[in-house]
Design an enzyme around this catalytic site. Structure first.
Site, PDB file in Angstrom:
ATOM      1  N   LYS A 165       5.818 -50.579  45.186  1.00  0.00           N
ATOM      2  CA  LYS A 165       6.306 -49.385  45.126  1.00  0.00           C
ATOM      3  C   LYS A 165       5.543 -48.609  46.208  1.00  0.00           C
ATOM      4  O   LYS A 165       4.350 -48.914  46.725  1.00  0.00           O
ATOM      5  CB  LYS A 165       6.167 -48.629  43.909  1.00  0.00           C
ATOM      6  CG  LYS A 165       4.554 -48.137  43.513  1.00  0.00           C
ATOM      7  CD  LYS A 165       4.649 -47.426  42.325  1.00  0.00           C
ATOM      8  CE  LYS A 165       4.767 -45.907  42.538  1.00  0.00           C
ATOM      9  NZ  LYS A 165       3.605 -45.024  42.618  1.00  0.00           N
ATOM     10  N   ASP A 252       6.826 -40.314  42.226  1.00  0.00           N
ATOM     11  CA  ASP A 252       5.572 -41.133  42.132  1.00  0.00           C
ATOM     12  C   ASP A 252       5.451 -41.822  40.604  1.00  0.00           C
ATOM     13  O   ASP A 252       4.786 -43.021  40.509  1.00  0.00           O
ATOM     14  CB  ASP A 252       4.205 -40.236  42.312  1.00  0.00           C
ATOM     15  CG  ASP A 252       2.828 -40.916  42.307  1.00  0.00           C
ATOM     16  OD1 ASP A 252       2.895 -42.082  43.136  1.00  0.00           O
ATOM     17  OD2 ASP A 252       2.190 -40.466  41.536  1.00  0.00           O
ATOM     18  N   HIS A 257       7.512 -45.912  36.606  1.00  0.00           N
ATOM     19  CA  HIS A 257       6.648 -46.186  35.317  1.00  0.00           C
ATOM     20  C   HIS A 257       7.025 -45.689  34.393  1.00  0.00           C
ATOM     21  O   HIS A 257       7.413 -46.188  33.050  1.00  0.00           O
ATOM     22  CB  HIS A 257       5.049 -45.664  35.568  1.00  0.00           C
ATOM     23  CG  HIS A 257       4.620 -46.154  36.878  1.00  0.00           C
ATOM     24  ND1 HIS A 257       4.737 -47.341  37.334  1.00  0.00           N
ATOM     25  CD2 HIS A 257       3.603 -45.253  37.728  1.00  0.00           C
ATOM     26  CE1 HIS A 257       3.836 -47.187  38.374  1.00  0.00           C
ATOM     27  NE2 HIS A 257       3.242 -46.262  38.569  1.00  0.00           N
ATOM     28  N   LYS A 362      -6.899 -37.686  30.989  1.00  0.00           N
ATOM     29  CA  LYS A 362      -5.875 -38.835  31.213  1.00  0.00           C
ATOM     30  C   LYS A 362      -5.544 -39.528  29.822  1.00  0.00           C
ATOM     31  O   LYS A 362      -6.339 -39.815  28.960  1.00  0.00           O
ATOM     32  CB  LYS A 362      -6.829 -39.935  31.949  1.00  0.00           C
ATOM     33  CG  LYS A 362      -5.769 -40.949  32.505  1.00  0.00           C
ATOM     34  CD  LYS A 362      -6.223 -42.020  33.671  1.00  0.00           C
ATOM     35  CE  LYS A 362      -5.436 -43.261  33.500  1.00  0.00           C
ATOM     36  NZ  LYS A 362      -4.518 -43.107  34.529  1.00  0.00           N
TER      37      LYS A 362
END
Ligand code: BG6
Length: 507
Positions: A165, A252, A257, A362
Site C-alpha cells: 500500500k 492511511d 485496514h 493503542k
C-alpha cells in the site's frame, strides 16, 4: 542436505523460487520482510531451493546488505536473538543489486543475475516480485520487468507480484494502477497486500462467525443495534509527516485496514473458503454501503486533527508542528464515520468506524452491540449501556473476544450488574502466532490469494472514500476541529452516534 532442511514441516511448502524485493534498502524490508523470511526459514516453511534478491538505488555490496539484514532480523524477528545455525543457511541465500528503476540496462543485469542464482540453487525460474518502493515507481518497474522478459504469464515457471500500500490515492489512480499492472501481469498473479489480513485475530473473524452455529443466527438487524470499529494509535507521525500530509487517516487506515475489518464483520457467508468465494462476498458487502448523503454530511463524517497534548504522561507536539507537515494543514489525523449498509441483513444498523493517531492508547477492536431485552423486567438498561450485551473482538493488543452481559449481584435483591466472559489468545493456545507478514508472504509463495485484495475490491472501496474526499474538498475549510493529543477525539465526533445507546465505547 542441510540439517535445517531435513524434516521440513508437514505444512505445504512453496515451490523453489527467487523472491525479488524492489525498494530493499527501505525500512519495511529490514523491519518486516527479512525478519518474516528468517522466521519462515526457522520454522522450515521455505523451500530448500530459495533465494532473495534485494534491489534498490543504494550502492551496497552483497556483504553489506546481508549485514544490514542480519541486524534487522536481530532487532525485529519474532524470536530473538538470531540463531547462528539458521542464519548460516538463510544469509547465504540473500543477494543484492544496486539499480535505478528507470534504467533498462539494470533490469537486463537483474535478469542475468537471477539466471545465475537459478543455476546455483536449482531454481526453475519461478519469481515472486515484492514492490516495497514508493507507489510512483510501480508502473516503471512493471514496464521494465515486462520489457526484459522477466515476467512469465504461464503456470510454469510462475511469476507473482506483491504490491504494498498505498494502492492508489483515489478511485482514478487505483484504476490506472490496476490497468498498468495488468499490462504485464494477469490479475491472478497480483497480490495486493493489506497486513491486517495477516493478523490472526482478523482471520479469526471468519472462523468465529462461520465455524460456530451460535452467533450467525443473531448476526443481523433483528438482534444487533449497531457496530463500532475503533483503531486508536498513541503514536504520532514518527518521521512520516510528509507522507501523512498527502494521505490523511482516511486513506492511511480506513480505505484499507478498517474496510477489511468492516467486510469481515458484515459480509455474507462465503460458499467455500476459496479465494474467489470470500472476495466475492467482500465486494458485495462494500457495494452495499450507502453513499454519504451530501445534505447531511456532517451527521455521517467527522474529521479532526490532534493539537499539542499529553500521551501516556509525555508532552507531544500538535500535528501541525510535526516535521514535514504544513503549519496550516487541514489533513485529518482523526476520522469517524457512520456507515449504513443497504442490504437485507443490515438495514438500519449503523456501523460506526473511527481511526486516529495520538489517542490515549493503542487499541483496535470491534464491538457488536446487541439489542436490549424487549422489556426491562429488572429495571436494567435505564442508563445507557450498563448491562448492554456487547461482543468485543479485540484485534490488538490483548487479543481475544469478550462477551459483556448482565448478571444477578449475589445477595437478597435482584440487582443486575455487568460481567464478562472472555477468551484470550494468550492463554487459550500455547502457541505463538506468526507475524502478519510471515503468513501473507507464505501465502503468496504458495499461490493462495485469499488474504489479498482483488482489483474490484480496491476500486469499490476507493469509490466510497473518494466521495468523502470530494465533499471535504467542496467544504474547503481553513481549519478542522482540533482535540488535544491524548484525548479520544474532537467533541464533534461525540454527536455522531446520535443516541445514548450507541455512544462511543471507551476501549
Ligand atoms: C499502516 C499505516 O498501514 O498501519 C500506519 O500506514 C499505521 O500509519 C499502521 O500506524 C498500523 O498498523 P498496526 O499493525 O500497528 O495496527
Amino acid at each position: 542436505m542441510n540439517p535445517l532442511r531435513e524434516g521440513l514441516s508437514q505444512e505445504r511448502v512453496p515451490e523453489p523460487h527467487v523472491m525479488v524485493i524492489f525498494g530493499a534498502s527501505g525500512d519495511l524490508t529490514k523491519r518486516k520482510l527479512l525478519p518474516a523470511l528468517y522466521s519462515l526459514t526457522r520454522e522450515r516453511l521455505l523451500p530448500a531451493n530459495f533465494a532473495v534478491m534485494g534491489v534498490a538505488r543504494q550502492d551496497y555490496t552483497v556483504e553489506k546488505f546481508r549485514e544490514n539484514m542480519r541486524e534487522g532480523c536481530h532487532r525485529y524477528a519474532r524470536r530473538r536473538p538470531v540463531e547462528d545455525s539458521v542464519w548460516a543457511e538463510f544469509g547465504r541465500c540473500i543477494f543484492y543489486l544496486p539499480a535505478e528503476f528507470d534504467d533498462l540496462e539494470a533490469f537486463k543485469t537483474l535478469k542475468t543475475r537471477l539466471e545465475e542464482i537459478d543455476g546455483q540453487f536449482g531454481i526453475p525460474a519461478n519469481r515472486l516480485f515484492y514492490f516495497s518502493t514508493p507507489p510512483s515507481v510501480f508502473p516503471l518497474i512493471v514496464e521494465n520487468l515486462g520489457k526484459v522478459g522477466l515476467v512469465s504469464r504461464q503456470h510454469q515457471p510462475w511469476s507473482r507480484i506483491i504490491v504494498e500500500k498505498p494502492f492508489g490515492h483515489d478511485l482514478q489512480s487505483a484504476q490506472t494502477l490496476n490497468r498498468q499492472l495488468k499490462q504485464v501481469f494477469r490479475e491472478t498473479q497480483i497480490y495486493r497486500i493489506d497486513h491486517y489480513l495477516g493478523k490472526e485475530t482478523v482471520q479469526n473473524m471468519l472462523t468465529f462467525r462461520f465455524a460456530n452455529g451460535l452467533f450467525e443466527p443473531i448476526w443481523n438487524q433483528y438482534h444487533i443495534h449497531h457496530v463500532q470499529i475503533t483503531s486508536a494509535e498513541s503514536l504520532g507521525m514518527e518521521g512520516r509527516g510528509a507522507y501523512f500530509e498527502e494521505a490523511g487517516i482516511l486513506r492511511d487506515m480506513v480505505q484499507n485496514h478498517l474496510y477489511q475489518l468492516l467486510c469481515l464483520v458484515g459480509m455474507e457467508p462465503p460458499v467455500s473458503l476459496d479465494s474467489s468465494a470470500i472476495r466475492d462476498e467482500k465486494v458485495k458487502f462494500l457495494r452495499s454501503l450507502r453513499p454519504i448523503p451530501a445534505d447531511q454530511f456532517d451527521k455521517y463524517v467527522v474529521r479532526g486533527q490532534y493539537g499539542a497534548g499529553q500521551v501516556m504522561g509525555e508532552s507531544v507536539p500538535g500535528y501541525r508542528q510535526e516535521p514535514g507537515v504544513n503549519p496550516d494543514s487541514t489533513t485529518e489525523t482523526y476520522v469517524a464515520l457512520r456507515l449504513m449498509v443497504d442490504n437485507w441483513r443490515w438495514g438500519n444498523v449503523p456501523f460506526f468506524v473511527r481511526a486516529a493517531k495520538r489517542m490515549p492508547k493503542k487499541v483496535t477492536d470491534i464491538s457488536i452491540k446487541f439489542r436490549n431485552a424487549p422489556y426491562a423486567l429488572f429495571g436494567q438498561n435505564q442508563g445507557a449501556s450498563e448491562v448492554a450485551n456487547v461482543l468485543t473482538i479485540r484485534i490488538q493488543p490483548d487479543e481475544g473476544i469478550i462477551l459483556h452481559f448482565g448478571s444477578k449481584v449475589p445477595g437478597p435483591s435482584m440487582d443486575v450488574a455487568p460481567v464478562n466472559m472472555e477468551f484470550r489468545y494468550g492463554t487459550s493456545f500455547g502457541k505463538e502466532p506468526p507475524e502478519a507478514y510471515e503468513r501473507l508472504i507464505l501465502d503468496a509463495m504458495l499461490g493462495d490469494s485469499t488474504l489479498f485484495i482483488r482489483d474490484d475490491e480496491t476500486e469499490v472501496s476507493w469509490k466510497f472514500i473518494t466521495g468523502v474526499h470530494q465533499m471535504w474538498a467542496e467544504q474547503n475549510l481553513r481549519k478542522i476541529p482540533e482535540h488535544p493529543a491524548g484525548t479520544w477525539g474532537p467533541r464533534e465526533a461525540e454527536a455522531l452516534p446520535a443516541t445514548r445507546a450507541s455512544e462511543w465505547r471507551k476501549p
